[in-house]
Design a protein around this motif. Sequence first.
Motif, PDB file in Angstrom:
ATOM      1  N   ILE A 165       0.854  -1.187   0.000  1.00  0.00           N
ATOM      2  CA  ILE A 165       0.000   0.000   0.000  1.00  0.00           C
ATOM      3  C   ILE A 165       0.889   1.235   0.000  1.00  0.00           C
ATOM      4  O   ILE A 165       1.761   1.389   0.860  1.00  0.00           O
ATOM      5  N   SER A 166       0.671   2.106  -0.965  1.00  0.00           N
ATOM      6  CA  SER A 166       1.426   3.349  -1.066  1.00  0.00           C
ATOM      7  C   SER A 166       0.443   4.516  -1.141  1.00  0.00           C
ATOM      8  O   SER A 166      -0.585   4.422  -1.809  1.00  0.00           O
ATOM      9  N   GLN A 167       0.783   5.603  -0.438  1.00  0.00           N
ATOM     10  CA  GLN A 167      -0.105   6.773  -0.392  1.00  0.00           C
ATOM     11  C   GLN A 167       0.650   8.025  -0.846  1.00  0.00           C
ATOM     12  O   GLN A 167       0.984   8.898  -0.051  1.00  0.00           O
ATOM     13  N   PRO A 168       0.941   8.124  -2.151  1.00  0.00           N
ATOM     14  CA  PRO A 168       1.691   9.282  -2.646  1.00  0.00           C
ATOM     15  C   PRO A 168       0.956  10.596  -2.484  1.00  0.00           C
ATOM     16  O   PRO A 168       1.582  11.658  -2.513  1.00  0.00           O
ATOM     17  N   GLY A 169      -0.371  10.541  -2.297  1.00  0.00           N
ATOM     18  CA  GLY A 169      -1.116  11.779  -2.064  1.00  0.00           C
ATOM     19  C   GLY A 169      -0.756  12.442  -0.750  1.00  0.00           C
ATOM     20  O   GLY A 169      -0.979  13.643  -0.566  1.00  0.00           O
ATOM     21  N   ARG A 170      -0.179  11.680   0.166  1.00  0.00           N
ATOM     22  CA  ARG A 170       0.254  12.224   1.464  1.00  0.00           C
ATOM     23  C   ARG A 170       1.742  12.576   1.480  1.00  0.00           C
ATOM     24  O   ARG A 170       2.270  12.951   2.525  1.00  0.00           O
ATOM     25  N   LEU A 171       2.397  12.429   0.342  1.00  0.00           N
ATOM     26  CA  LEU A 171       3.824  12.723   0.270  1.00  0.00           C
ATOM     27  C   LEU A 171       4.059  14.211   0.542  1.00  0.00           C
ATOM     28  O   LEU A 171       3.533  15.082  -0.149  1.00  0.00           O
ATOM     29  N   ASN A 172       4.852  14.494   1.567  1.00  0.00           N
ATOM     30  CA  ASN A 172       5.197  15.871   1.943  1.00  0.00           C
ATOM     31  C   ASN A 172       6.645  16.100   1.538  1.00  0.00           C
ATOM     32  O   ASN A 172       7.567  15.761   2.267  1.00  0.00           O
ATOM     33  N   ILE A 173       6.839  16.662   0.361  1.00  0.00           N
ATOM     34  CA  ILE A 173       8.190  16.769  -0.190  1.00  0.00           C
ATOM     35  C   ILE A 173       9.049  17.742   0.595  1.00  0.00           C
ATOM     36  O   ILE A 173      10.266  17.549   0.718  1.00  0.00           O
TER      37      ILE A 173
END
Length: 573
Positions: free
Chosen positions: A146-154
């Motif tokens: 499961i990956s949640q790139p929408g929550r990625l905080n760069i």
Amino acid sequence: MNSTTIVQVKGPDRRRIMKESNATVGLRDWGYPGYLTEDEFAVFESFRQEVFSEGRTDNFRSTVFSFDRAKEEVPYALCRWLRARKYNLADTIKMVEEAMECTNAPRRHNFYPDPSAALSVERSLYIKQYPQIYYGHAKNGCPVFISQPGRLNIEAIGCLTSIPSIINFHWHAMMHEFVDALYSQHKTSDGKFKRYECVCILDLAHLTPSKVGKRQLNIIKVQSTIDSLCFPETLNKMVIVNAPGFFSMTWKLIRGWIDQRTASKVEVVGTGKEKLFKKLSNFIDPDELPSDYGGNGTSIADILKKDMLYVAESERQVGSRLKLEDEEPCLISFKCHTSRVLTVQNHKAVKLSFFTRTLVGCKNIVNQLGNNDKVLSYIDVVHHGVDEDDENEIPTRYNLEDYGVILYGPKKYEIEFKSNGGRYKQIVIMMSTKTYVVDDVKILVSEKDESIPQATVSTITGNTSICTGIFSPTDSQNLLVKASPHVERRMAILAKRQAKRNCNDSQDPIEIDNDDCYAGVPRVKRVTSKIHDTSSLQSLKKEMSTLGPNYAICDSPQRPQPMLCDLFQNPCD
């Protein structure tokens, strides 16, 4: 051997790997053992002979059999590489050679078995900024990722780590976490699990066009390049959930451009827990599905927290009275000045860490709030690199514990930041707040089967501490510290021996009367300073060397100083 030469080999493998005559091969079965045509089997045999030929190195073979530790069968491993290049022998061999070159550096580090060392920061801090987790198995046995790139905080990730470190962590994830998940399923299925692939849930919740920037795409692009080159044909199915409208429209265009077999592995689902559960439960058992998507499993946030606490407890030092309860990262971006108020509850302690890439930096001031406000620390938080925009540099980290500052409750504290760059310079700091529960711990001493209890922190009063303590420029937190365990044991043993001899020793005895000891462990007088500059610590220690052996100071609650160990005429290393 000429890579264009096709060698047909007859034997038991031929019957097991080739398809039955006149059998129809489905799109999802093409290229797998048991479904090969005559021509595909001939290429398969040639590739196998090439891989095991004397002209090929062990690194070449270990690149092909990257999942050997998970007991992947040889025919399935060879077919993975061949499918990736449409059973073109020359292209497949070239691909393996490129993958071998790509894996040379990480192979020398055993593909980074320690995730935190790979990232140069705690894994738990990184994962909170880019949630990714292997969670159970699908009905077909494939591990679920499961990956949640929408929550990625760069911005937060930029403060915590570097691009090379993220790549190192990806090698760890593939060669350790994924391989462990494959091996677990291999054992559970008694070897019946053959297709070493992954079911991926790509959660795009909170994804906005502004989050699909160059920096975010760069991370995803590098990871995808590694996977497609070094771990081909490992995607069994991808379900894209919580897809925003702009992505759904884009996918409809992209789908027509990619390979039909690849496109058949991907599904896009909208939002709504019931809708997601209905789709995902078709190929994942509800007990293997997290509650985030309507399943009966533990939520992703709870699983990540459980993993964090497990790692922290496994690394907890013997005798430590601080047990991690929670960890909270906070990205702070400001100009000129900002502050945060932190309330620490009773029987709790907090350790603060700061990360930054800012070359100008800021002053960090920790104040204890109350009737008489006290300054606990005053440090510069500045990046020691060359270029704050170079994402290949590891950010600079400051642990207040290294400056002797741990925040104990019940108290309120103000965490203050003052820019060194004036009112127009943007300062970006990542603050990590680790909250601990203060445990009561007993230290057992093996001397004639006697045990010496360690007093609780609440029994320490006044302006003295035992053996080691938290160094503070203003001597503002001395009440909640403890001795380093091995030093405390030595002092307790020595005190008991002297008490038995009624202090009839030629040396000056250590006093252990009721006013100057606790739990049979003598206190050592402590010298403090009113100087606010922590850089004076070394000069203070030099001055103390003239004060006699009963005075000791330490800049960390867990590291005894040689001066203190001289009390026992047996210096520590």
